[in-house]
Write an enzyme that holds these catalytic residues in place. Sequence first.
Site, PDB file in Angstrom:
ATOM      1  N   LYS A 175      -6.557  28.585 -15.845  1.00  0.00           N
ATOM      2  CA  LYS A 175      -8.027  29.408 -15.905  1.00  0.00           C
ATOM      3  C   LYS A 175      -7.965  30.333 -14.706  1.00  0.00           C
ATOM      4  CE  LYS A 175     -12.136  29.730 -14.577  1.00  0.00           C
ATOM      5  NZ  LYS A 175     -12.388  31.266 -14.695  1.00  0.00           N
ATOM      6  N   GLY A 228     -10.968  28.465  -4.252  1.00  0.00           N
ATOM      7  CA  GLY A 228     -12.054  29.310  -4.339  1.00  0.00           C
ATOM      8  C   GLY A 228     -13.180  28.625  -3.496  1.00  0.00           C
ATOM      9  N   GLY A 233     -15.710  23.859  -5.278  1.00  0.00           N
ATOM     10  CA  GLY A 233     -14.896  22.646  -4.869  1.00  0.00           C
ATOM     11  C   GLY A 233     -15.625  21.514  -4.641  1.00  0.00           C
ATOM     12  N   GLU A 248      -8.342  24.140  -2.268  1.00  0.00           N
ATOM     13  CA  GLU A 248      -8.277  24.910  -1.003  1.00  0.00           C
ATOM     14  C   GLU A 248      -9.517  25.891  -1.176  1.00  0.00           C
ATOM     15  OE1 GLU A 248      -6.305  25.284   1.578  1.00  0.00           O
ATOM     16  OE2 GLU A 248      -4.645  25.011   0.045  1.00  0.00           O
ATOM     17  N   CYS A 282      -9.276  34.055   2.315  1.00  0.00           N
ATOM     18  CA  CYS A 282     -10.086  32.477   3.013  1.00  0.00           C
ATOM     19  C   CYS A 282      -9.431  32.593   4.539  1.00  0.00           C
ATOM     20  CB  CYS A 282      -9.921  31.321   2.382  1.00  0.00           C
ATOM     21  SG  CYS A 282      -8.416  31.402   1.130  1.00  0.00           S
ATOM     22  N   GLU A 379     -19.436  31.903   5.609  1.00  0.00           N
ATOM     23  CA  GLU A 379     -18.168  32.795   5.068  1.00  0.00           C
ATOM     24  C   GLU A 379     -18.818  33.923   4.368  1.00  0.00           C
ATOM     25  OE1 GLU A 379     -15.285  31.269   1.759  1.00  0.00           O
ATOM     26  OE2 GLU A 379     -13.726  31.902   3.197  1.00  0.00           O
TER      27      GLU A 379
HETATM   28  C1  UN1 Z   1      -6.084  33.258   0.960  1.00  0.00           C
HETATM   29  O1  UN1 Z   1      -6.688  33.897   1.747  1.00  0.00           O
HETATM   30  O2  UN1 Z   1      -6.813  32.897  -0.102  1.00  0.00           O
HETATM   31  O3  UN1 Z   1      -1.477  33.941   5.015  1.00  0.00           O
HETATM   32  C2  UN1 Z   1      -4.718  33.027   0.916  1.00  0.00           C
HETATM   33  C3  UN1 Z   1      -2.261  34.727   3.925  1.00  0.00           C
HETATM   34  C4  UN1 Z   1      -1.774  34.926   2.632  1.00  0.00           C
HETATM   35  C5  UN1 Z   1      -2.366  33.868   1.727  1.00  0.00           C
HETATM   36  C6  UN1 Z   1      -3.919  33.876   2.088  1.00  0.00           C
HETATM   37  N1  UN1 Z   1      -0.489  34.710   2.559  1.00  0.00           N
HETATM   38  O4  UN1 Z   1      -3.396  35.243   4.354  1.00  0.00           O
END
Ligand code: UN1
Length: 488
Positions: A175, A228, A233, A248, A282, A379
């Site tokens: 999804k 997400g 989460g 994550e 993230c 965040e």
């Molecule tokens: C994310 O921010 O959700 O190292 C992943 C990085 C990318 C992956 C980020 N290769 O910022």
Amino acid sequence: MVERHKMYINGEWVDSESGEIFERVNPANSDEIIGQFQKGNENDVKKAVDAAENAFEYWSETPPPKRGEILFKIGEMLKQQKEDLAKLMTWEMGKVLVEARGDVQEAIDMTYYMAAEGRRLFGHTTTSELKEKFAMTVRRPLGICGLITPWNFPIAIPAWKLMPALICGNTVVFKPSSDTPLCAIKLVEILEKAGIPKGVVNLVTGPGGSVGMSIVKNEKIRSVSFTGHRDTGATILKEAGIKKVSLELGGKNPIIIMDDADLELAVDGVIWGGFGTTGQRCTAASRVIIHENVKAKFEKMIVERIKKLRLGNGLDEKTDIGPLVNRAAQEKSRNYVEIGLKEGGKLLVGGHIPEMKGFFFEPTLFTDCFMDMRIAQEEIFGPVVAVISAKDLNEAIKLANSVEYGLSTSIYTNNVRNAFKAIEKLEAGLTYVNASTIGSEVHLPFGGVKHTGNTREGGILGIEEFSEVKTVYVDYSGKLQRAQIDIE
Ligand code: UN1
């Protein structure tokens, strides 16, 4: 004419049972509709799970190198279609084209890495405490895996999850975020054309509350892998029952800049980490913790650079910063600027929604922030960076660690002692030295500590995420031998 797309269940492109659709707009021009998509529901998930269940025996019995051959083909196809996929990604979610190309490249890299795992998937052999007894471990697939993916890396993150899941012999219900259903559809089309058998990968588009939650609660699904928001989460963890849950989640990633750092380099790092992908990673650098001796100089340098950043449609090669993903994200950045001002932060540059069609937001820098301010703790997932001053490395590390998240961290310093101290003390899944907080590579583990999550993806740990280890003992002594007892 707006195209209406389908979802993919049991090897067929189908409509949702709900009969409903949803639309996605171009974030750089909210008048333009990208497409109409199936609003899946619980019954669609059930069908997808049944298909995945039926396909499991065949797929899990297919020798892993054969599975790998299909993955190599997927890699080739992604490579051939890289430019088209990148443009489609920019159109659908806004990131600038050069970054969209990087996103597809990350998927290509992960696909090749996992394809080659088909000839490894190592277990280990070891000794036994008893004579004429052999001990080893082998890997087995988990079963049906639910993959719930975000919009900020709409091809890369699905690939991080799909490719290890597939090489390990699992079947999948996938999804994607409702902000990027089209990228997911294009990816699954490639999987289909490359020869992934029917039922092995099933794509259900639609809302998290219904489609996502049906996946999470389904008892036939053995594992859920989610990237997400932290709150989602936490809900998943509560609702999932007894299955493997890999999370994550967010970050509030700091860049520490010491007074011995190369400041030009550090400015580059903050611009790239803080404003790349319009701050929607993230791993985004949303905090700068700066040594008080170089604070004024750094601020002067970076404000000049930020003022030169060009906002615009990501398809235009001159654009530095694309739009945010949707109106809610734009509102969120605006709200946080208000919060920051109320809390007493000093706005150095940016802070506004510009007069542009689309969900743009000016790259924004606050300074004189304190650790307990919300803009220094929460965040934002937008182009808003908070500068906090520190008197020495110990204080900088303390500030860096005083958030609930622990994904990525960075230190700019030319002193090797500072660098190693930071590596030792920073509470995070990733530490970069003299590089920004973003830029993970697929063959190394990726993930975080504290409220960032409970897993590592990528590389060999991606295989751990999607397989189980079975311990095997073979006793060829021809008699009863009791471990721990018959040891003389
Ligand atoms: C994310 O921010 O959700 O190292 C992943 C990085 C990318 C992956 C980020 N290769 O910022």
